[in-house]
Design an enzyme around this catalytic site. Structure first.
Site, PDB file in Angstrom:
ATOM      1  N   HIS A 195      20.351  24.924  14.702  1.00 48.83           N
ATOM      2  CA  HIS A 195      20.178  23.561  15.199  1.00 48.83           C
ATOM      3  C   HIS A 195      18.852  23.016  14.700  1.00 48.83           C
ATOM      4  O   HIS A 195      17.882  23.761  14.588  1.00 48.83           O
ATOM      5  CB  HIS A 195      20.201  23.533  16.746  1.00 48.83           C
ATOM      6  CG  HIS A 195      20.455  22.169  17.277  1.00 48.83           C
ATOM      7  ND1 HIS A 195      19.439  21.281  17.508  1.00 48.83           N
ATOM      8  CD2 HIS A 195      21.608  21.540  17.583  1.00 48.83           C
ATOM      9  CE1 HIS A 195      19.967  20.145  17.947  1.00 48.83           C
ATOM     10  NE2 HIS A 195      21.271  20.276  18.003  1.00 48.83           N
ATOM     11  N   ASP A 197      28.735  24.057  19.724  1.00 49.36           N
ATOM     12  CA  ASP A 197      30.047  24.081  19.075  1.00 49.36           C
ATOM     13  C   ASP A 197      30.625  25.486  18.933  1.00 49.36           C
ATOM     14  O   ASP A 197      31.789  25.640  18.585  1.00 49.36           O
ATOM     15  CB  ASP A 197      29.949  23.417  17.693  1.00 49.36           C
ATOM     16  CG  ASP A 197      29.654  21.945  17.819  1.00 49.36           C
ATOM     17  OD1 ASP A 197      30.259  21.305  18.690  1.00 49.36           O
ATOM     18  OD2 ASP A 197      28.805  21.433  17.068  1.00 49.36           O
TER      19      ASP A 197
HETATM   20  N1  CMC Z   1      24.127  29.780   8.708  1.00 51.24           N
HETATM   21  C1  CMC Z   1      23.305  30.329   7.795  1.00 51.24           C
HETATM   22  N2  CMC Z   1      22.083  29.874   7.504  1.00 51.24           N
HETATM   23  C2  CMC Z   1      21.647  28.790   8.191  1.00 51.24           C
HETATM   24  C3  CMC Z   1      22.436  28.175   9.159  1.00 51.24           C
HETATM   25  C4  CMC Z   1      23.719  28.712   9.420  1.00 51.24           C
HETATM   26  N3  CMC Z   1      24.517  28.167  10.331  1.00 51.24           N
HETATM   27  N4  CMC Z   1      21.756  27.131   9.679  1.00 51.24           N
HETATM   28  C5  CMC Z   1      20.574  27.095   9.052  1.00 51.24           C
HETATM   29  N5  CMC Z   1      20.501  28.101   8.154  1.00 51.24           N
HETATM   30  C6  CMC Z   1      19.357  28.452   7.296  1.00 51.24           C
HETATM   31  C7  CMC Z   1      19.299  27.588   6.057  1.00 51.24           C
HETATM   32  O1  CMC Z   1      20.016  28.160   4.994  1.00 51.24           O
HETATM   33  C8  CMC Z   1      17.823  27.525   5.799  1.00 51.24           C
HETATM   34  O2  CMC Z   1      17.435  28.744   5.216  1.00 51.24           O
HETATM   35  P1  CMC Z   1      16.167  28.822   4.190  1.00 51.24           P
HETATM   36  O3  CMC Z   1      14.998  28.248   4.923  1.00 51.24           O
HETATM   37  O4  CMC Z   1      16.037  30.292   3.923  1.00 51.24           O
HETATM   38  O5  CMC Z   1      16.555  28.026   2.984  1.00 51.24           O
HETATM   39  C9  CMC Z   1      17.227  27.484   7.208  1.00 51.24           C
HETATM   40  O6  CMC Z   1      18.180  28.133   8.041  1.00 51.24           O
HETATM   41  C10 CMC Z   1      16.993  26.081   7.734  1.00 51.24           C
HETATM   42  O7  CMC Z   1      18.178  25.345   7.564  1.00 51.24           O
HETATM   43  P2  CMC Z   1      18.227  23.776   7.428  1.00 51.24           P
HETATM   44  O8  CMC Z   1      19.539  23.375   6.841  1.00 51.24           O
HETATM   45  O9  CMC Z   1      16.992  23.286   6.742  1.00 51.24           O
HETATM   46  O10 CMC Z   1      18.106  23.366   8.933  1.00 51.24           O
HETATM   47  P3  CMC Z   1      18.504  21.994   9.532  1.00 51.24           P
HETATM   48  O11 CMC Z   1      17.681  21.780  10.712  1.00 51.24           O
HETATM   49  O12 CMC Z   1      18.460  20.936   8.484  1.00 51.24           O
HETATM   50  O13 CMC Z   1      20.068  22.203   9.885  1.00 51.24           O
HETATM   51  C11 CMC Z   1      22.074  22.481  11.003  1.00 51.24           C
HETATM   52  C12 CMC Z   1      20.576  22.260  11.147  1.00 51.24           C
HETATM   53  C13 CMC Z   1      22.739  22.361  12.372  1.00 51.24           C
HETATM   54  C14 CMC Z   1      22.682  21.401  10.089  1.00 51.24           C
HETATM   55  C15 CMC Z   1      22.333  23.903  10.399  1.00 51.24           C
HETATM   56  O14 CMC Z   1      21.815  24.893  11.259  1.00 51.24           O
HETATM   57  C16 CMC Z   1      23.800  24.158  10.130  1.00 51.24           C
HETATM   58  O15 CMC Z   1      24.305  23.759   9.057  1.00 51.24           O
HETATM   59  N6  CMC Z   1      24.547  24.807  11.090  1.00 51.24           N
HETATM   60  C17 CMC Z   1      25.970  25.018  10.943  1.00 51.24           C
HETATM   61  C18 CMC Z   1      26.710  23.751  11.346  1.00 51.24           C
HETATM   62  C19 CMC Z   1      26.692  23.521  12.849  1.00 51.24           C
HETATM   63  O16 CMC Z   1      26.965  24.431  13.629  1.00 51.24           O
HETATM   64  N7  CMC Z   1      26.432  22.268  13.245  1.00 51.24           N
HETATM   65  C20 CMC Z   1      26.439  21.866  14.658  1.00 51.24           C
HETATM   66  C21 CMC Z   1      25.071  21.520  15.168  1.00 51.24           C
HETATM   67  S1  CMC Z   1      25.037  21.382  16.965  1.00 51.24           S
HETATM   68  C22 CMC Z   1      26.033  20.035  17.305  1.00 51.24           C
HETATM   69  C23 CMC Z   1      25.348  18.758  17.027  1.00 51.24           C
HETATM   70  O17 CMC Z   1      24.457  18.387  17.807  1.00 51.24           O
HETATM   71  O18 CMC Z   1      25.684  18.110  16.027  1.00 51.24           O
END
Ligand code: CMC
Length: 426
Positions: free
Chosen positions: A304, A361
């Site tokens: 998240h 989720d």
């Molecule tokens: N699986 C594997 N790696 C992950 C994941 C994941 N679910 N989420 C983040 N990471 C890693 C990412 O690869 C990155 O690694 P590095 O720093 O080594 O390159 C690091 O964690 C930070 O990720 P980010 O994409 O910069 O983080 P963010 O804050 O932009 O993304 C997120 C948040 C929710 C989009 C992401 O965690 C994700 O894609 N999760 C899976 C989709 C999901 O479950 N979404 C629902 C969110 S909760 C409901 C809502 O409020 O929308």
């Protein structure tokens, strides 16, 4: 200026005020930065940008706190109903019994949708995703209910109309997609039970609302009701800032929520868990793929932007899942798989180092499956739940006399001034 930050640029020092929220959160107010220094800030994904001052929802990503209008979401999930929580978010305070009754009456009075809207549904291709349909239908509501929104009473009417009709539209889209007769809302049923009845009642098999499922749906929608400046809420505020009508702003929010990184994750989680079950429980390869930087795959329902600890909503939804399945004597292999996957991920170095925990989720789809909601409707369920939050946030912006058009800047990296070359000379 009591509290301020200093920026030193090209030998000159500039003071910028620091704003403090009621929970001690701090922000540098950079609204005069460009005017003073010629600089803008650059923050892709707005991870460090506060877009507004708000008194609706407080969340702490470090402590795992979520409160609506100051009330912990755990208490609301335990004691409140979705209707009461919606009232709280939109009006700022919990309703008295009289106010809640009036609100429920208004919701009932506005629950029907114009019969002509059914024709739209029939003309969408069968394979259309329900989120695309919902976004279009909510936008279309403006044409069917074009009353003024400038009179205070009318705003309330628009708000209750939207809260009530979006639920009817969602159930209607399901019935039409099945080729079944549309079931109309019933004035004797409260909001959540009414929705389940519209979804599952039929002339050949009357639906009996189950107390446990109604409670679970209340909890599910309460937990989704607001989440401060997330992607879809920001879309509502940004689109709304152009002074479009409420329906158009909410329609934009629905479109934003659809994506798998946001609300679409609940559908993606079930698809992921089903794939693991089909592959004989091969969790190893899923974890391996999620960690592989050359693979775009992510562990859905994990991670998240704000929470760097266990999502407080996920804790409640996991418990609700266990209770509902036990009470209804349902055995869902996906719940066992989800628990196993969670355990494996939470003990894996990559997930520990990246602070990746289950989000709302991860378990929510399992409750929706127990209710009989089809997987492609999961994000629609999220949208109905998020509606009070979108409305409250839109209203807060609209009530702000200083509400400005959202218009971020950029740093341009394209070609510098170039000559036009006529087509035959290229
Ligand atoms: N699986 C594997 N790696 C992950 C994941 C994941 N679910 N989420 C983040 N990471 C890693 C990412 O690869 C990155 O690694 P590095 O720093 O080594 O390159 C690091 O964690 C930070 O990720 P980010 O994409 O910069 O983080 P963010 O804050 O932009 O993304 C997120 C948040 C929710 C989009 C992401 O965690 C994700 O894609 N999760 C899976 C989709 C999901 O479950 N979404 C629902 C969110 S909760 C409901 C809502 O409020 O929308």
């Amino acid at each position: 200026m009591d509290d301020y930050a200093k920026i030193i640029y090209k030998g000159k020092t500039y003071k910028l005020p620091v704003v403090t929220g009621s929970e001690g959160e701090k922000a540098i107010d950079i609204s005069t930065l460009r005017q003073k220094t010629g600089l803008i800030t650059l923050d892709p994904g707005f991870a460090n940008t506060g877009s507004c001052i708000s008194s609706i929802t407080f969340m702490s990503g470090e402590k795992g706190i979520l409160r609506y209008r100051g009330i912990p979401v755990e208490e609301l999930a335990r004691h409140s109903t979705f209707t009461e929580t919606a009232y709280l978010l939109i009006n700022g305070v919990l309703p008295t019994r009289k106010e809640l009754n009036r609100f429920s009456v208004l919701l009932n009075d506005n629950s029907l949708v114009h019969e002509d809207m059914q024709i739209f549904y029939q003309n969408f291709p069968r394979a259309s995703h329900p989120m695309g349909i919902l976004s279009s239908m909510v936008n279309a509501l403006r044409s069917f209910y074009p009353e003024l929104q400038t009179v205070e009473e009318e705003i309330n009417k628009t708000v209750t109309r939207l809260l009530s009709k979006m639920r009817t539209l969602a159930a209607m889209s399901y019935k039409i997609s099945m080729g079944h007769k549309v079931i109309y809302p019933r004035p004797d049923l409260p909001y959540c039970a009414n929705f389940l009845n519209m979804m599952f009642d039929s002339p050949v098999k009357p639906y009996r609302t189950h107390k446990e499922l109604v409670k679970a749906l209340n909890v599910f929608w309460i937990l989704h009701a607001d989440h401060e400046q997330n992607c879809s809420t920001s879309a509502v505020r940004v689109v709304g800032s152009g002074r479009v009508n409420l329906y158009a702003a909410i329609s934009a929010g629905i479109a934003a929520l659809w994506g798998p990184l946001h609300g679409g994750a609940n559908q993606a989680v079930i698809e992921m868990l089903s794939d693991i079950v089909k592959n004989n429980g091969d969790i190893d390869s899923v974890i391996k793929r999620a960690k592989d930087k050359n693979d775009p795959f992510r562990l859905m329902g994990f991670g998240h932007r704000v929470y760097k600890t266990y999502d407080p909503r996920a804790k409640i939804i996991k418990k609700t899942c266990d209770r509902v399945l036990k009470k209804l004597k349902i055995k869902d292999p996906l719940l066992d798989m989800a628990k196993e996957l969670e355990e494996r991920a939470l003990t894996d170095d990559y997930f520990i180092e990246h602070n990746l925990y289950p989000n709302i989720d991860f378990y929510s789809g399992i409750i929706l499956r127990a209710m009989g909601i089809p997987t492609n409707m999961f994000t629609v369920m999220f949208a109905i739940g998020r509606l009070p939050g979108w409305i409250a946030q839109w209203q807060e912006s609209a009530d702000d006399p200083k509400w400005r058009l959202s218009r971020p800047r950029q740093i341009y990296t394209g070609p510098t001034k170039s000559k036009y070359i006529p087509i035959d000379e290229r």
